[in-house]
Design a protein around this motif. Structure first.
Motif, PDB file in Angstrom:
ATOM      1  N   PHE A   1       0.831  -1.211   0.000  1.00  0.00           N
ATOM      2  CA  PHE A   1       0.000   0.000   0.000  1.00  0.00           C
ATOM      3  C   PHE A   1       0.864   1.259   0.000  1.00  0.00           C
ATOM      4  N   ALA A   2       1.977   1.214   0.714  1.00  0.00           N
ATOM      5  CA  ALA A   2       2.901   2.351   0.725  1.00  0.00           C
ATOM      6  C   ALA A   2       3.510   2.554  -0.656  1.00  0.00           C
ATOM      7  N   MET A   3       3.843   1.446  -1.332  1.00  0.00           N
ATOM      8  CA  MET A   3       4.407   1.568  -2.675  1.00  0.00           C
ATOM      9  C   MET A   3       3.405   2.180  -3.648  1.00  0.00           C
ATOM     10  N   MET A   4       2.155   1.719  -3.583  1.00  0.00           N
ATOM     11  CA  MET A   4       1.150   2.230  -4.510  1.00  0.00           C
ATOM     12  C   MET A   4       0.806   3.693  -4.208  1.00  0.00           C
ATOM     13  N   TRP A   5       0.846   4.093  -2.939  1.00  0.00           N
ATOM     14  CA  TRP A   5       0.592   5.502  -2.599  1.00  0.00           C
ATOM     15  C   TRP A   5       1.724   6.385  -3.129  1.00  0.00           C
ATOM     16  N   ARG A   6       2.946   5.892  -3.001  1.00  0.00           N
ATOM     17  CA  ARG A   6       4.097   6.620  -3.538  1.00  0.00           C
ATOM     18  C   ARG A   6       3.989   6.721  -5.066  1.00  0.00           C
ATOM     19  N   THR A   7       3.583   5.630  -5.702  1.00  0.00           N
ATOM     20  CA  THR A   7       3.407   5.637  -7.157  1.00  0.00           C
ATOM     21  C   THR A   7       2.339   6.642  -7.566  1.00  0.00           C
ATOM     22  N   ARG A   8       1.241   6.667  -6.814  1.00  0.00           N
ATOM     23  CA  ARG A   8       0.160   7.613  -7.097  1.00  0.00           C
ATOM     24  C   ARG A   8       0.664   9.044  -7.051  1.00  0.00           C
ATOM     25  N   ASN A   9       1.429   9.382  -6.030  1.00  0.00           N
ATOM     26  CA  ASN A   9       1.914  10.755  -5.876  1.00  0.00           C
ATOM     27  C   ASN A   9       2.864  11.144  -7.008  1.00  0.00           C
ATOM     28  N   ILE A  10       3.723  10.211  -7.416  1.00  0.00           N
ATOM     29  CA  ILE A  10       4.643  10.498  -8.523  1.00  0.00           C
ATOM     30  C   ILE A  10       3.863  10.661  -9.816  1.00  0.00           C
ATOM     31  N   TYR A  11       2.869   9.817 -10.021  1.00  0.00           N
ATOM     32  CA  TYR A  11       2.029   9.935 -11.218  1.00  0.00           C
ATOM     33  C   TYR A  11       1.350  11.298 -11.286  1.00  0.00           C
ATOM     34  N   LEU A  12       0.778  11.740 -10.179  1.00  0.00           N
ATOM     35  CA  LEU A  12       0.098  13.032 -10.161  1.00  0.00           C
ATOM     36  C   LEU A  12       1.076  14.178 -10.407  1.00  0.00           C
ATOM     37  N   ASP A  13       2.275  14.082  -9.847  1.00  0.00           N
ATOM     38  CA  ASP A  13       3.280  15.125 -10.062  1.00  0.00           C
ATOM     39  C   ASP A  13       3.668  15.214 -11.536  1.00  0.00           C
ATOM     40  N   ILE A  14       3.760  14.064 -12.195  1.00  0.00           N
ATOM     41  CA  ILE A  14       4.097  14.049 -13.625  1.00  0.00           C
ATOM     42  C   ILE A  14       2.924  14.590 -14.436  1.00  0.00           C
ATOM     43  N   ASP A  15       1.738  14.085 -14.151  1.00  0.00           N
ATOM     44  CA  ASP A  15       0.552  14.472 -14.925  1.00  0.00           C
ATOM     45  C   ASP A  15       0.256  15.957 -14.802  1.00  0.00           C
ATOM     46  N   ARG A  16       0.479  16.523 -13.614  1.00  0.00           N
ATOM     47  CA  ARG A  16       0.165  17.935 -13.386  1.00  0.00           C
ATOM     48  C   ARG A  16       1.372  18.847 -13.593  1.00  0.00           C
ATOM     49  N   ARG A  17       2.420  18.270 -14.187  1.00  0.00           N
ATOM     50  CA  ARG A  17       3.625  19.029 -14.539  1.00  0.00           C
ATOM     51  C   ARG A  17       4.295  19.665 -13.322  1.00  0.00           C
ATOM     52  N   ARG A  18       4.201  18.993 -12.188  1.00  0.00           N
ATOM     53  CA  ARG A  18       4.865  19.495 -10.984  1.00  0.00           C
ATOM     54  C   ARG A  18       6.259  18.912 -10.833  1.00  0.00           C
ATOM     55  N   MET A  19       6.581  17.910 -11.638  1.00  0.00           N
ATOM     56  CA  MET A  19       7.886  17.259 -11.576  1.00  0.00           C
ATOM     57  C   MET A  19       8.670  17.560 -12.849  1.00  0.00           C
ATOM     58  N   GLN A  20       9.922  17.927 -12.690  1.00  0.00           N
ATOM     59  CA  GLN A  20      10.778  18.144 -13.846  1.00  0.00           C
ATOM     60  C   GLN A  20      11.211  16.787 -14.389  1.00  0.00           C
ATOM     61  N   VAL A  21      10.877  16.528 -15.654  1.00  0.00           N
ATOM     62  CA  VAL A  21      11.139  15.226 -16.268  1.00  0.00           C
ATOM     63  C   VAL A  21      12.222  15.365 -17.330  1.00  0.00           C
ATOM     64  N   GLU A  22      13.159  14.443 -17.313  1.00  0.00           N
ATOM     65  CA  GLU A  22      14.229  14.466 -18.307  1.00  0.00           C
ATOM     66  C   GLU A  22      13.661  14.316 -19.717  1.00  0.00           C
ATOM     67  N   GLU A  23      14.287  14.995 -20.671  1.00  0.00           N
ATOM     68  CA  GLU A  23      13.793  14.998 -22.044  1.00  0.00           C
ATOM     69  C   GLU A  23      13.735  13.604 -22.644  1.00  0.00           C
TER      70      GLU A  23
END
Length: 222
Positions: free
Chosen positions: A54-76
């Motif tokens: 459950f901790a892994m999936m919650w962490r995955t969820r947060n990273i997904y949202l950061d990527i989707d909402r452009r809150r995370m800088q993603v390498e080209e």
């Protein structure tokens, strides 16, 4: 794909995933990161850095949202040649969209379930995306057998692959991440692969011929 078929499969994904809809762009970025950083702290979903599933999936969820909402800088290198339809992604990830799908599922169960026992499946139907991701990303890095010795914990979960449609041949996938066929040994049947070939034959999709090959391999020694 052509732009028409790309948009078609965007809509198709939204309809079939329902309350579990994930942005193809954000998911692809996260998946590429998983292959680049497997079993390290930068891996979006590694069991090595979470105390439980459950901790892994919650962490995955947060990273997904950061990527989707452009809150995370993603390498080209993780964003090249990705499908993108921001308006549909915004709607598919909106709380209202998910609530409407949940209401539709409940209504379907109320109309067609002939026993209250069927309602035990309702939470899985609602969270199918997370449920599927948990099986592959947690259990396929902890249990099963290996065909290839790799510098990660990926394994093949043959016993549950009938439910995963080829995706739980995870060790194979990490060895050949670009292959359209996840199976490698005679008994590892990827049921989606014939569909991929059919779409290629219909010219809906195209990919290099090398990706269609699935050579026989000997199992690695544990």
């Amino acid at each position: 794909m052509s732009r028409f078929w790309e948009r078609f499969f965007f809509v198709f994904s939204y309809i079939t995933q329902g309350s579990s809809y994930m942005s193809p762009r954000a998911y692809a970025i996260m998946h590429r990161m998983h292959h680049a950083y497997t079993d390290t702290e930068r891996d979006p979903h590694s069991p090595n850095f979470s105390s439980n599933i459950f901790a892994m999936m919650w962490r995955t969820r947060n990273i997904y949202l950061d990527i989707d909402r452009r809150r995370m800088q993603v390498e080209e290198r993780f964003t090249k040649n990705l499908p993108n339809w921001e308006r549909l992604d915004r709607w598919g990830n909106a709380p209202l969209s998910r609530v409407l799908w949940v209401a539709a599922y409940i209504a379907f169960f109320l109309l067609f379930a002939n026993s209250l026992w069927w309602f035990l499946l309702l939470p899985i139907v609602i969270t199918m995306g997370a449920f599927h991701g948990a099986v592959v990303n947690w259990f396929a890095h902890k249990y099963g057998y290996i065909n290839f010795r790799l510098k990660n914990t990926s394994r093949n979960l043959l016993v549950v692959d009938v439910l995963m449609l080829g995706e739980s041949y995870h060790n194979n996938h990490h060895k050949h991440p670009s292959s359209a066929n996840f199976g490698r040994r005679w008994h590892e049947i990827d049921p989606v692969y014939p569909i991929v070939l059919l779409l290629k034959w219909l010219r809906v999709i195209n990919f290099p011929r090398a990706n269609t090959l699935a050579p026989e391999v000997r199992p690695a020694t544990h």
